[in-house]
Design a protein around this motif. Structure first.
Motif, short mmCIF file in Angstrom:
data_model
loop_
_atom_site.label_atom_id
_atom_site.label_comp_id
_atom_site.label_asym_id
_atom_site.label_seq_id
_atom_site.Cartn_x
_atom_site.Cartn_y
_atom_site.Cartn_z
N UNK A 283 22.63 6.59 -6.37
CA UNK A 283 22.39 6.76 -7.80
C UNK A 283 22.89 8.13 -8.26
N UNK A 284 23.73 8.14 -9.29
CA UNK A 284 24.25 9.38 -9.88
C UNK A 284 23.61 9.56 -11.26
N UNK A 285 22.77 10.55 -11.40
CA UNK A 285 21.96 10.71 -12.61
C UNK A 285 22.68 11.30 -13.83
N UNK A 286 23.58 12.27 -13.70
CA UNK A 286 24.15 12.89 -14.89
C UNK A 286 24.72 11.93 -15.92
N UNK A 287 25.49 10.89 -15.53
CA UNK A 287 25.96 9.95 -16.56
C UNK A 287 24.81 9.26 -17.30
N UNK A 288 23.73 8.98 -16.60
CA UNK A 288 22.59 8.31 -17.23
C UNK A 288 21.94 9.23 -18.25
N UNK A 289 21.83 10.53 -17.93
CA UNK A 289 21.24 11.48 -18.87
C UNK A 289 22.00 11.49 -20.20
N UNK A 290 23.30 11.30 -20.14
CA UNK A 290 24.11 11.30 -21.36
C UNK A 290 24.09 9.94 -22.04
N UNK A 291 24.24 8.88 -21.26
CA UNK A 291 24.37 7.54 -21.83
C UNK A 291 23.11 7.05 -22.52
N UNK A 292 21.94 7.31 -21.92
CA UNK A 292 20.70 6.73 -22.44
C UNK A 292 20.41 7.14 -23.89
N UNK A 293 20.34 8.43 -24.23
CA UNK A 293 20.02 8.77 -25.62
C UNK A 293 21.06 8.28 -26.62
N UNK A 294 22.33 8.38 -26.26
CA UNK A 294 23.37 7.93 -27.20
C UNK A 294 23.39 6.42 -27.32
N UNK A 295 23.08 5.69 -26.25
CA UNK A 295 23.04 4.24 -26.35
C UNK A 295 21.87 3.78 -27.21
N UNK A 296 20.77 4.53 -27.19
CA UNK A 296 19.64 4.20 -28.05
C UNK A 296 20.03 4.32 -29.53
N UNK B 288 29.52 1.72 -4.35
CA UNK B 288 28.09 1.83 -4.08
C UNK B 288 27.38 2.62 -5.18
N UNK B 289 27.95 3.77 -5.56
CA UNK B 289 27.36 4.59 -6.62
C UNK B 289 27.43 3.89 -7.97
N UNK B 290 28.51 3.15 -8.18
CA UNK B 290 28.66 2.41 -9.43
C UNK B 290 27.54 1.39 -9.59
N UNK B 291 27.25 0.65 -8.53
CA UNK B 291 26.21 -0.37 -8.60
C UNK B 291 24.85 0.26 -8.87
N UNK B 292 24.52 1.32 -8.14
CA UNK B 292 23.22 1.96 -8.31
C UNK B 292 23.05 2.60 -9.68
N UNK B 293 24.08 3.30 -10.15
CA UNK B 293 24.00 3.98 -11.45
C UNK B 293 23.96 2.97 -12.59
N UNK C 182 22.87 -0.14 -12.48
CA UNK C 182 21.59 -0.86 -12.47
C UNK C 182 20.49 -0.02 -13.10
N UNK C 183 20.43 1.27 -12.76
CA UNK C 183 19.39 2.13 -13.32
C UNK C 183 19.56 2.29 -14.83
#
Length: 210
Positions: free
Chosen positions: A4-17, A127-132, A134-135
């Motif tokens: 799981x790679x967190x930095x992309x999620x930190x950016x994507x989540x608020x903007x996707x909302x 592998x990282x693509x799948x985990x990131x 999914x989260x």
């Protein structure tokens, strides 16, 4: 998880909302189904085409990749995360978040947009693509629930069917991951981008010929 790679999620989540709210408003007041499909289909093809052209010219000019064009999938240090947030990947992530969030409310088509971002722009390994991925969708879909309920497009009577289908989704995840990890990374990326292309063509067709 190490995948799981967190930095992309930190950016994507608020903007996707933000994008989800915009998409829900557009769906309810401004766009019919055909318009939404055509718009998202064209958007998919434009993003994919732009990235393919960019990759082609980078290879043609024989430029070396630096940390501003690829996020190391094996590093989770504060320094790497800060580099991520200060780089052009943040700008890409914010655009993908807003556009993808709107697309998921209009046609449930954020997946192909996210695939281009994670595989071709950030260049995560399979592998990282799948985990990131999914989260991210786990978080994003939880946020979609209240938006859908408030708009009236989701009702409690639909939940039993959703839970039933969710069981098969879980089975699919655990069954597909071992298969995907056996595919060479280069072929995996080409396969996913091919799916994005087909999804864009299909949405355009459905928009033009409802």
């Amino acid at each position: 998880s190490k995948d799981l790679v967190w930095p992309p999620i930190y950016v994507l989540v608020p903007f996707s909302m933000i994008g989800m709210v915009i998409g829900q408003i557009a769906d309810k007041y401004y766009l019919n189904d055909s318009d939404a499909r055509l718009l998202v289909g064209v958007l998919l093809l434009v993003i994919l085409g732009f990235q393919v052209m960019q990759s082609y010219f980078l290879k043609k000019n024989n430029k070396n990749k630096d940390e501003d064009t690829i996020l190391p999938v094996t590093t989770t240090s504060t320094t790497t995360q800060n580099n991520y947030f200060s780089s052009k990947l943040f700008r890409w992530g914010s655009c993908v978040g807003v556009l993808g969030g709107a697309a998921t409310m209009l046609t449930n088509a954020m997946g192909p947009i996210l695939n281009v971002y994670l595989l071709s722009i950030i260049q995560l390994n399979p592998s990282s693509y799948i985990g990131t991925r999914a989260m991210f969708f786990c978080i994003a879909n939880v946020w979609k629930l209240p938006v859908r309920f408030l708009s009236g497009s989701l009702e409690f009577r639909m939940l039993p069917l959703a839970f039933f289908l969710g069981i098969f989704s879980v089975i699919g995840v655990f069954g597909a991951k071992p298969i995907l990890l056996r595919i060479p990374p280069k072929h995996f990326v080409l396969l996913e981008l091919g799916v994005v292309f087909l999804a864009g063509i299909r949405l355009c067709y459905m928009g033009l010929f409802p």
